[in-house]
Design a protein around this motif. Structure first.
Motif, PDB file in Angstrom:
ATOM      1  N   GLN A  71       0.834  -1.185  -0.049  1.00  0.00           N
ATOM      2  CA  GLN A  71       0.083  -0.201  -0.199  1.00  0.00           C
ATOM      3  C   GLN A  71       0.775   1.657  -0.010  1.00  0.00           C
ATOM      4  N   SER A  72       1.990   1.129   0.025  1.00  0.00           N
ATOM      5  CA  SER A  72       3.082   2.298   0.342  1.00  0.00           C
ATOM      6  C   SER A  72       2.368   3.510  -1.498  1.00  0.00           C
ATOM      7  N   ARG A  73       2.523   4.720  -1.335  1.00  0.00           N
ATOM      8  CA  ARG A  73       2.306   5.436  -1.926  1.00  0.00           C
ATOM      9  C   ARG A  73       3.545   6.325  -2.584  1.00  0.00           C
ATOM     10  N   PRO A  74       3.069   6.882  -3.707  1.00  0.00           N
ATOM     11  CA  PRO A  74       4.250   7.980  -4.576  1.00  0.00           C
ATOM     12  C   PRO A  74       3.987   9.225  -3.501  1.00  0.00           C
ATOM     13  N   ALA A  75       5.511  10.177  -3.274  1.00  0.00           N
ATOM     14  CA  ALA A  75       5.435  11.213  -2.827  1.00  0.00           C
ATOM     15  C   ALA A  75       6.098  12.185  -3.934  1.00  0.00           C
ATOM     16  N   PRO A  76       5.764  13.654  -2.813  1.00  0.00           N
ATOM     17  CA  PRO A  76       6.404  14.578  -3.861  1.00  0.00           C
ATOM     18  C   PRO A  76       7.441  14.436  -4.156  1.00  0.00           C
ATOM     19  N   GLY A  89       9.685   9.148  -5.173  1.00  0.00           N
ATOM     20  CA  GLY A  89       9.986   9.620  -3.243  1.00  0.00           C
ATOM     21  C   GLY A  89       8.541   8.521  -3.055  1.00  0.00           C
ATOM     22  N   THR A  90       8.370   7.514  -1.816  1.00  0.00           N
ATOM     23  CA  THR A  90       7.738   6.617  -1.738  1.00  0.00           C
ATOM     24  C   THR A  90       7.722   6.853  -0.607  1.00  0.00           C
ATOM     25  N   LEU A  91       6.009   7.196  -0.120  1.00  0.00           N
ATOM     26  CA  LEU A  91       5.895   6.846   1.347  1.00  0.00           C
ATOM     27  C   LEU A  91       5.527   5.392   1.838  1.00  0.00           C
ATOM     28  N   LEU A  92       6.405   4.570   3.187  1.00  0.00           N
ATOM     29  CA  LEU A  92       5.566   3.220   3.298  1.00  0.00           C
ATOM     30  C   LEU A  92       4.947   3.224   3.761  1.00  0.00           C
ATOM     31  N   SER A  93       4.415   1.700   3.071  1.00  0.00           N
ATOM     32  CA  SER A  93       3.401   0.950   4.295  1.00  0.00           C
ATOM     33  C   SER A  93       3.543  -0.884   3.532  1.00  0.00           C
ATOM     34  N   LEU A  94       4.058  -0.435   5.364  1.00  0.00           N
ATOM     35  CA  LEU A  94       5.246  -2.231   5.439  1.00  0.00           C
ATOM     36  C   LEU A  94       4.344  -3.147   6.544  1.00  0.00           C
ATOM     37  N   ASP A  95       3.869  -4.211   7.104  1.00  0.00           N
ATOM     38  CA  ASP A  95       3.309  -5.236   7.258  1.00  0.00           C
ATOM     39  C   ASP A  95       4.576  -4.390   8.900  1.00  0.00           C
ATOM     40  N   ILE A  96       5.936  -4.480   8.573  1.00  0.00           N
ATOM     41  CA  ILE A  96       6.352  -4.431   9.671  1.00  0.00           C
ATOM     42  C   ILE A  96       7.144  -2.995   9.327  1.00  0.00           C
ATOM     43  N   ALA A  97       6.181  -1.463  10.376  1.00  0.00           N
ATOM     44  CA  ALA A  97       6.127  -0.379  10.087  1.00  0.00           C
ATOM     45  C   ALA A  97       7.292   0.410  10.469  1.00  0.00           C
ATOM     46  N   PRO A  98       7.836   1.185  10.066  1.00  0.00           N
ATOM     47  CA  PRO A  98       9.149   2.038  10.331  1.00  0.00           C
ATOM     48  C   PRO A  98       8.226   2.693  11.455  1.00  0.00           C
ATOM     49  N   SER A  99       9.625   2.889  12.063  1.00  0.00           N
ATOM     50  CA  SER A  99       9.281   3.476  13.637  1.00  0.00           C
ATOM     51  C   SER A  99      10.506   4.593  13.398  1.00  0.00           C
ATOM     52  N   PRO A 100      10.848   6.247  13.051  1.00  0.00           N
ATOM     53  CA  PRO A 100       9.147   7.468  13.448  1.00  0.00           C
ATOM     54  C   PRO A 100       8.805   6.641  12.103  1.00  0.00           C
ATOM     55  N   GLY A 101       6.834   6.838  11.955  1.00  0.00           N
ATOM     56  CA  GLY A 101       5.990   6.609  10.930  1.00  0.00           C
ATOM     57  C   GLY A 101       6.722   7.675   9.885  1.00  0.00           C
TER      58      GLY A 101
END
Length: 235
Positions: A71-76, A89-101
């Motif tokens: 579900q990652s989506r394009p970033a500006p 650029g890609t805003l990450l959406s992963l099952d193992i979430a990045p921290s910080p988001g």
């Protein structure tokens, strides 16, 4: 009659070899340089090079992520200078979430992480008996040269083609740190090395505390595009 039998046996043997060879190639498609990249398949010999090559084709990279259910989506886009910035650029959406988001990487890094996280989860279950909830990072994009020098080549961070992993938060609430646990309890240290080794199958460059003191507290993962036959680093 004997000649006919020999011919029959030869053709039978050839048929078996062809059938077995085709079956092997089907099971190991990701080991074939011409096979289409599949982000849902276990990584093969050429997976890292194929992922790195996605930096030249952002639409294809995004299509592969979508096909994998990511579900990652394009970033500006961000392009402050000729040497720094990114268009994919890609805003990450992963099952193992990045921290910080809110972590933004290049699309190839997002693709590599989408494969790597499955390997990390499997290793955590195998070695620690629990899953992984988050990975703790020190960011991706940073307009700087290697080792923050004043001259010389720019880092892969300058184009968001790298991410630094500081540690992991496990599903049972435990936290593992590269700095603290690389030489810690045997099972914790084994997991961190397994996570490093899994990254080596999908990233072009993986540097850990085993490389040098500058990486004593993190795993550096990048998708430098060195071509299909380019060298890779795993240390």
């Amino acid at each position: 009659m004997r000649g006919a039998i020999r011919i029959f046996l030869v053709f039978t043997l050839l048929a078996v070899v062809i059938i077995e060879g085709a079956a092997w190639m089907q099971r190991h498609r990701q080991d074939m340089p011409w096979a289409e990249l599949d982000l849902t398949a276990p990584p093969g010999r050429f997976t890292a090079a194929k992922i790195a090559g996605l930096g030249e084709d952002a639409p294809r990279c995004r299509a592969l992520l979508a096909a994998a259910g990511n579900q990652s989506r394009p970033a500006p886009a961000r392009r402050p200078s000729e040497s720094c910035g990114y268009e994919d650029g890609t805003l990450l959406s992963l099952d193992i979430a990045p921290s910080p988001g809110g972590l933004v990487t290049s699309c190839p890094v997002a693709a590599a992480l989408s494969v790597w996280e499955r390997q990390v989860e499997a290793e955590s279950q195998r070695l620690l008996g629990t899953g992984v909830r988050r990975f703790v990072h020190a960011g991706s994009y940073s307009c700087r040269r290697l080792y923050n020098r004043t001259d010389g080549p720019f880092s892969e961070h300058a184009t968001a083609d790298a991410v630094d992993i500081l540690g992991f938060e496990l599903a049972d609430g435990r936290r593992l740190s590269v700095l603290r646990d690389w030489q810690g309890r045997p099972e914790d240290a084994a997991f961190l090395r397994a996570a490093r080794d899994a990254a080596c199958r999908v990233f072009s460059t993986v540097l850990s505390p085993d490389y040098n003191a500058a990486h004593r507290d993190h795993l550096h993962l990048d998708t430098a595009n060195r071509g299909p036959g380019g060298w890779r680093a795993c240390r």
